[in-house]
Design a protein around this motif. Sequence first.
Motif, PDB file in Angstrom:
ATOM      1  N   SER A 174       3.144   3.587 -12.857  1.00 21.75           N
ATOM      2  CA  SER A 174       2.340   2.496 -13.388  1.00 21.75           C
ATOM      3  C   SER A 174       2.916   1.163 -12.928  1.00 21.75           C
ATOM      4  O   SER A 174       4.044   1.083 -12.429  1.00 21.75           O
ATOM      5  CB  SER A 174       2.321   2.561 -14.923  1.00 21.75           C
ATOM      6  OG  SER A 174       1.544   1.530 -15.475  1.00 21.75           O
ATOM      7  N   ASP A 175       2.119   0.106 -13.097  1.00 24.27           N
ATOM      8  CA  ASP A 175       2.588  -1.252 -12.845  1.00 24.27           C
ATOM      9  C   ASP A 175       1.952  -2.168 -13.878  1.00 24.27           C
ATOM     10  O   ASP A 175       1.202  -1.710 -14.754  1.00 24.27           O
ATOM     11  CB  ASP A 175       2.275  -1.709 -11.412  1.00 24.27           C
ATOM     12  CG  ASP A 175       0.803  -1.566 -11.042  1.00 24.27           C
ATOM     13  OD1 ASP A 175      -0.048  -1.594 -11.963  1.00 24.27           O
ATOM     14  OD2 ASP A 175       0.492  -1.427  -9.855  1.00 24.27           O
ATOM     15  N   GLY A 176       2.264  -3.452 -13.804  1.00 27.01           N
ATOM     16  CA  GLY A 176       1.775  -4.376 -14.826  1.00 27.01           C
ATOM     17  C   GLY A 176       0.268  -4.427 -14.915  1.00 27.01           C
ATOM     18  O   GLY A 176      -0.302  -4.557 -15.994  1.00 27.01           O
ATOM     19  N   TRP A 177      -0.411  -4.308 -13.756  1.00 24.02           N
ATOM     20  CA  TRP A 177      -1.871  -4.372 -13.755  1.00 24.02           C
ATOM     21  C   TRP A 177      -2.509  -3.073 -14.255  1.00 24.02           C
ATOM     22  O   TRP A 177      -3.698  -3.033 -14.511  1.00 24.02           O
ATOM     23  CB  TRP A 177      -2.365  -4.713 -12.359  1.00 24.02           C
ATOM     24  CG  TRP A 177      -2.151  -6.147 -12.019  1.00 24.02           C
ATOM     25  CD1 TRP A 177      -3.001  -7.180 -12.272  1.00 24.02           C
ATOM     26  CD2 TRP A 177      -1.005  -6.732 -11.392  1.00 24.02           C
ATOM     27  NE1 TRP A 177      -2.465  -8.368 -11.829  1.00 24.02           N
ATOM     28  CE2 TRP A 177      -1.242  -8.128 -11.280  1.00 24.02           C
ATOM     29  CE3 TRP A 177       0.196  -6.224 -10.899  1.00 24.02           C
ATOM     30  CZ2 TRP A 177      -0.319  -9.000 -10.706  1.00 24.02           C
ATOM     31  CZ3 TRP A 177       1.112  -7.081 -10.331  1.00 24.02           C
ATOM     32  CH2 TRP A 177       0.849  -8.457 -10.246  1.00 24.02           C
ATOM     33  N   SER A 178      -1.705  -2.010 -14.392  1.00 23.67           N
ATOM     34  CA  SER A 178      -2.222  -0.743 -14.899  1.00 23.67           C
ATOM     35  C   SER A 178      -2.350  -0.728 -16.413  1.00 23.67           C
ATOM     36  O   SER A 178      -3.005   0.159 -16.973  1.00 23.67           O
ATOM     37  CB  SER A 178      -1.309   0.419 -14.472  1.00 23.67           C
ATOM     38  OG  SER A 178      -1.314   0.596 -13.074  1.00 23.67           O
ATOM     39  N   LEU A 179      -1.720  -1.680 -17.090  1.00 26.16           N
ATOM     40  CA  LEU A 179      -1.745  -1.663 -18.548  1.00 26.16           C
ATOM     41  C   LEU A 179      -3.155  -1.893 -19.092  1.00 26.16           C
ATOM     42  O   LEU A 179      -3.504  -1.371 -20.152  1.00 26.16           O
ATOM     43  CB  LEU A 179      -0.772  -2.712 -19.098  1.00 26.16           C
ATOM     44  CG  LEU A 179       0.699  -2.462 -18.777  1.00 26.16           C
ATOM     45  CD1 LEU A 179       1.570  -3.547 -19.404  1.00 26.16           C
ATOM     46  CD2 LEU A 179       1.140  -1.090 -19.259  1.00 26.16           C
ATOM     47  N   ASP A 219      -9.691   0.419 -11.729  1.00 25.94           N
ATOM     48  CA  ASP A 219      -9.518   1.026 -13.050  1.00 25.94           C
ATOM     49  C   ASP A 219      -8.548   2.196 -13.045  1.00 25.94           C
ATOM     50  O   ASP A 219      -8.563   3.019 -13.957  1.00 25.94           O
ATOM     51  CB  ASP A 219     -10.880   1.491 -13.587  1.00 25.94           C
ATOM     52  CG  ASP A 219     -11.843   0.332 -13.770  1.00 25.94           C
ATOM     53  OD1 ASP A 219     -11.389  -0.737 -14.220  1.00 25.94           O
ATOM     54  OD2 ASP A 219     -13.038   0.490 -13.448  1.00 25.94           O
ATOM     55  N   LEU A 220      -7.698   2.245 -12.028  1.00 28.50           N
ATOM     56  CA  LEU A 220      -6.782   3.379 -11.884  1.00 28.50           C
ATOM     57  C   LEU A 220      -5.379   2.999 -12.334  1.00 28.50           C
ATOM     58  O   LEU A 220      -4.885   1.917 -12.021  1.00 28.50           O
ATOM     59  CB  LEU A 220      -6.755   3.837 -10.426  1.00 28.50           C
ATOM     60  CG  LEU A 220      -6.024   5.141 -10.120  1.00 28.50           C
ATOM     61  CD1 LEU A 220      -6.679   6.314 -10.832  1.00 28.50           C
ATOM     62  CD2 LEU A 220      -5.991   5.377  -8.618  1.00 28.50           C
ATOM     63  N   VAL A 221      -4.731   3.897 -13.075  1.00 29.14           N
ATOM     64  CA  VAL A 221      -3.341   3.713 -13.461  1.00 29.14           C
ATOM     65  C   VAL A 221      -2.459   4.245 -12.335  1.00 29.14           C
ATOM     66  O   VAL A 221      -2.622   5.383 -11.881  1.00 29.14           O
ATOM     67  CB  VAL A 221      -3.022   4.463 -14.772  1.00 29.14           C
ATOM     68  CG1 VAL A 221      -1.521   4.399 -15.073  1.00 29.14           C
ATOM     69  CG2 VAL A 221      -3.819   3.873 -15.926  1.00 29.14           C
ATOM     70  N   GLY A 222      -1.532   3.428 -11.858  1.00 32.02           N
ATOM     71  CA  GLY A 222      -0.650   3.864 -10.776  1.00 32.02           C
ATOM     72  C   GLY A 222       0.268   2.737 -10.342  1.00 32.02           C
ATOM     73  O   GLY A 222       0.152   1.599 -10.803  1.00 32.02           O
ATOM     74  N   PHE A 223       1.171   3.053  -9.444  1.00 35.18           N
ATOM     75  CA  PHE A 223       2.146   2.086  -8.947  1.00 35.18           C
ATOM     76  C   PHE A 223       1.643   1.550  -7.604  1.00 35.18           C
ATOM     77  O   PHE A 223       1.919   2.111  -6.554  1.00 35.18           O
ATOM     78  CB  PHE A 223       3.495   2.781  -8.799  1.00 35.18           C
ATOM     79  CG  PHE A 223       4.628   1.866  -8.410  1.00 35.18           C
ATOM     80  CD1 PHE A 223       4.513   0.484  -8.520  1.00 35.18           C
ATOM     81  CD2 PHE A 223       5.819   2.379  -7.936  1.00 35.18           C
ATOM     82  CE1 PHE A 223       5.562  -0.357  -8.179  1.00 35.18           C
ATOM     83  CE2 PHE A 223       6.877   1.548  -7.594  1.00 35.18           C
ATOM     84  CZ  PHE A 223       6.741   0.182  -7.709  1.00 35.18           C
TER      85      PHE A 223
END
Length: 905
Positions: free
Chosen positions: A366-371, A518-522
């Motif tokens: 994850s990254d900050g934009w994934s929150l 809209d994807l959770v990831g790094f």
Amino acid sequence: FIANPFAQGGTGARMYRTGDIVRWRADGQLEYLGRADDQVKIRGFRIEPGEIASVLTHHPAVAQAVVIAHEDRPGHKHLIAYVIPADDESPDPATLRTHMAEKLPDYMVPSAVMVLDQLPLTVNGKLDRRALPTPDHTAGTVSRGPRTPAEEILCGLFAEVLGLTDVGAEDNFFDLGGHSLLATRLIARIRTTFGVELGVRTLFEAPTVAGLAQQVGGAGAARTALARAQRPETISLSFAQARLWFLHRLEGPSPTYNMPVTLRLTGHVDIPALEAALADVVARHESLRTVFPEVDGVPQQRVLPVREARPQLTVTPVDASELDAALAAAVRHTFDLETDIPLWAQLLRISAEEHALVLVVHHIASDGWSLRPLLGDVSTAYRERCAGRQPGWAELPVQYADYTLWQRDLLGDIEDPSSQISAQVEYWKQTLAGLPDRIALPTDRPYPPTASYEGDTISFEWPADLHTRLEELARQSGASLFMVIHAALAALLSRMGAGEDIAVGSPIAGRTDQALDDLVGFFVNTLVLRTDTSGDPTFRQLLNHVRERSLDAYAHQDVPFEHLVETLNPVRSLAHQPLIQVMLAWQNADHADLEFHGLVTDVLPIDTGTARMDLLFSLVEARASHGVSGVVEFRSDIFDRSTVVSLVDRLERLLDAVAADPDRRIGTIDLLAPAERERLLVEWNTTPDLDTRREAVSIPELFARQVQRVPDATAVVFADHTLTYTELDTASNRLARLLITEGIGPERIVALALPKSADMIVAILAVLKTGAAYLPIDPHYPTSRKEFMLHDAAPTLIITTSHLHTTLNTPTTPVLNLDTPPTTQRLATQHTTPVTDHDRLTPLHPHHPAYLIYTSGSTGTPKAVIVPHTGTANLTTTQAHRLTINDHSRILQQASPSFDATVME
């Protein structure tokens, strides 16, 4: 807050009324139905429209005002203001929005203001909200409509990315609230819609719909779009994941790369529904059920089946007094990346109606934009599970493994000179050539051999007025607010001794394809932004330089930082990060709407106690105050908290100065607080000898007073040679008079290339008596340094010995050898009476230079420092007082005459 009818004894007790409308369910639980007032929630903020309307009616041109939340499409609410003019006034919507922006936080400023002749009413005389007209645009400015199909499409894309209802052809993307992250999203949508490739620089240079439409027409074909890929048997890690996996193996499990979110949940929590919701989200995002085993020495991504990856929600009772400690322990949870899914959840039960939810995601997933998508999906799934349904969301277009395969296919092989990554790496090689291994930060302690990565944080906030002025400076310069802050940080670090070659890291979202929204990831990447502060530029010049470097970096952002480190191969150290030790993050990611079914949610601040960088400045536009708020994360093994606080204070002081005058040179900006200035100029500069402090005194005058006071006391001892003050006075008078005949006087420089001896002391005092300044040259210095000093200072005369004369390359400068017979004979004929202004070429003033020394040259080139008589007089007087030196003291000269301390000895 209303009177509490249940309070026992006394009056004045209050209770909180939420304003929520609820009903009892058959199972005894409360079900949320809506609000009893007009309060709305937009982008996570609770807003009372009546407060906004009240601000509007205080404008002299407004008689009545109504503010509502308009939903132009599901999930996208915006505030719209409707006003009735006062008398014959004709209020301008843009003026009214400016009026509100001065008094309200930005999230409460309506996106559109519509002027009506009258408000629509129902038959009962109440406001008919349904009859209010739909806003025709939300920019608050008058802009023409699109004239071509390309402009029409771009107007729609601008509105979609900015979350507006309508955008005109002449509207400016950045004036409408655009920033770097949204710019990347817009470019991705243009790529998908038009099939062309544009850079972020193009948007900065043509920020209007009309201007960008012209650029689209001449753009090249778009790169391959991201889509679902055929999965190979083994899936490599993405470039970003690879480095985190390596650090995990090197350091072992640690919380350094944890990304925690802590939420306070008030109300009844349906624990089975929450647990099922977490499972839904893990099933939806493959990144959250991916483990990273090592196979034959190579790490790979292994996506676990849904049935094997159901997260466990640990419910732990905790006393309210122990909540902070429990949260601190929870967010330091550690993962074994080979076997643990990278999501961990714990529910801290404070009471039946009070809980704290802790979600910890490892950065590798994850990254900050994934929150935003993560919390949004948890919220949606919980609502559906509470209603006994599965979430009905649409399938994601791609998963993280698809991105990994696409990334490696898109960038190509580094060995292929025609590949995209090869071309971008070449840019970075040229841009970062000769970059220092580490910038010299003002640390409180030396770097340890191995960084502990233990850290701390401080929070700060800058006022709305400064925020507004910095935004205006950014607009004038065609830059972003981030670029303004970055230029100021580079200037500050340079002023604090970090040098003139400042590298600052900047995280960039890395979501360059629309399918990743809209994807959770790094996906986040780190750009190395290098700034040259040499030549003492004006801030505007520095900002222009930063703007150009930033736009170039955006155009080459696809090279992963980890791959860049591997390719450039800088000097590695366990004490600090490679290439960059300071990061600046501008947090402008969208906020998730946390509508947990029937619960009041608040984000709890939390700190993991770690620091990934020496300094990490993280800033965000503060919603509540319309200013800028931020957090600095710092390594506590090298920095004290007070040092970092002072850095933040100086950064604000610098920003305030350049906002007022961006054309001033960065070296002239005052970074001192009033208390610091008082300490430097008064407290640390107080001289005990009041007579000396009242009058400016030259060194020869101070020496004459000493001779008069103790003429027979020992002044100099060298080996078996001793001079009293009278003898030293006599010898220096003779040499001073000889020097005057050679044209030596005030504003002249005399170089002294003499060994440490009594003759050196005589020569120093003689030069000072002429009124000239002496330049000590250590005979043991390298030839190149002696030549540089003599060339740079251009002395009128060199005093040396016949032996040392041969070591000096001085073909044009006159030389006086003290040990030759002609010089000895000339000295014997000179008068020994004290030298006065009557004898000097011009009168000696205490502010004349007394001596000239050179720095060590640690920055590359030695620099000259001139010290006047007054400074030396104050120093010697103060030191004599504090070290209790009297007429009978003996002081060992332990410093070279080329060092400042020698004036004391």
